[in-house]
Design an enzyme around this catalytic site. Sequence first.
Site, short mmCIF file in Angstrom:
data_model
loop_
_atom_site.label_atom_id
_atom_site.label_comp_id
_atom_site.label_asym_id
_atom_site.label_seq_id
_atom_site.Cartn_x
_atom_site.Cartn_y
_atom_site.Cartn_z
CG ASP A 1 -0.19 -0.48 2.67
OD1 ASP A 1 0.90 -0.41 2.66
OD2 ASP A 1 -0.97 -0.78 3.38
CD GLU B 1 -8.80 1.16 8.04
OE1 GLU B 1 -8.65 0.24 8.91
OE2 GLU B 1 -8.07 2.18 7.95
C1 GLP Z 1 -0.44 0.16 8.60
C2 GLP Z 1 -0.12 -0.53 7.27
C3 GLP Z 1 -0.40 -1.81 7.33
C4 GLP Z 1 0.12 -2.49 8.66
C5 GLP Z 1 -0.48 -1.79 9.83
C6 GLP Z 1 -0.16 -2.09 11.46
O1 GLP Z 1 -1.86 0.56 8.37
N1 GLP Z 1 -0.84 0.01 6.23
O2 GLP Z 1 -0.05 -2.80 6.27
O3 GLP Z 1 -0.21 -3.94 9.04
O4 GLP Z 1 -0.19 -0.41 9.85
O5 GLP Z 1 1.14 -1.41 11.62
P1 GLP Z 1 2.02 -1.61 12.90
O6 GLP Z 1 2.96 -2.81 12.54
O7 GLP Z 1 2.74 -0.57 13.00
O8 GLP Z 1 1.47 -1.91 14.02
#
Ligand code: GLP
Length: 252
Positions: A67, A156
């Site tokens: 993304d 989401e």
């Molecule tokens: C973001 C990314 C996701 C990721 C999520 C969790 O929203 N787009 O791909 O899995 O954060 O992030 P973290 O590892 O910082 O908790």
Amino acid sequence: MEWEVLEDHARISERAAQILLDSIDSNPAVRLGLPTGSTPVGMYEHAVKLCRNRYHCFRDVVTFNLDEYVGIPREHPGSYFTYMRRKLFDHVDLKLDNAHVPWGDPAALKELFPEADFEEALALECERYELEIAEAGGIDLLVLGLGRNAHIAFNEPGTPHSSRTHVILLDESTRRANAPHFAGEEVPHRAITMGIATILEARRIILLASGAGKSSALEALRSGVISEQIPASALHRHPDVRILCDVAAAGE
Ligand code: GLP
């Protein structure tokens, strides 16, 4: 779905990096799907360390990021492209031409699709990204993080499991969680994300989850219920998924 409950984030990082490098060993031109966020930082650090002892590591590897934010330049410190440069791309011998990240950068979209207005250009970019993945022969190994609300990539809750790469309006909770990467600047409201169906087409998937903040999302996943309100639950439809989590995330 296989579950591996490891001691802590460091163990997850080592294990995930080893899986990545093993996939390169068995196919030097492997096509990887790669995540961002805090969780995979350790995996990238470890992979970079392991690569220092090798001659060619990522030389023929092709990567596709999950993304990217919409509306900020690629060089913006909060962009996922910048994240990938800092964490991986600048430290291994991956060719930047083989490193694919969706374009959410307005100037680049204008250049790519000069005839289109911004919204049309975004839609065209989603189609282009899908095509790029297909033309590369699909993704062999895809690594996912997990949002606190069980989102995968930026899909989401409520995103159809049949979705392809698309533009999504980010949940306020997701924007808040990602605010530290924007140093007080406004977090973008939208992102381009691989769709859930795009993710499910990867041949093999691993999902990383670390810390107590992920325990309710993991619990929902463990329940086996498949629902669009739990984006990660779509992974139950895939034949080769491995969950790497730590005891805190597993709620043990
Ligand atoms: C973001 C990314 C996701 C990721 C999520 C969790 O929203 N787009 O791909 O899995 O954060 O992030 P973290 O590892 O910082 O908790």
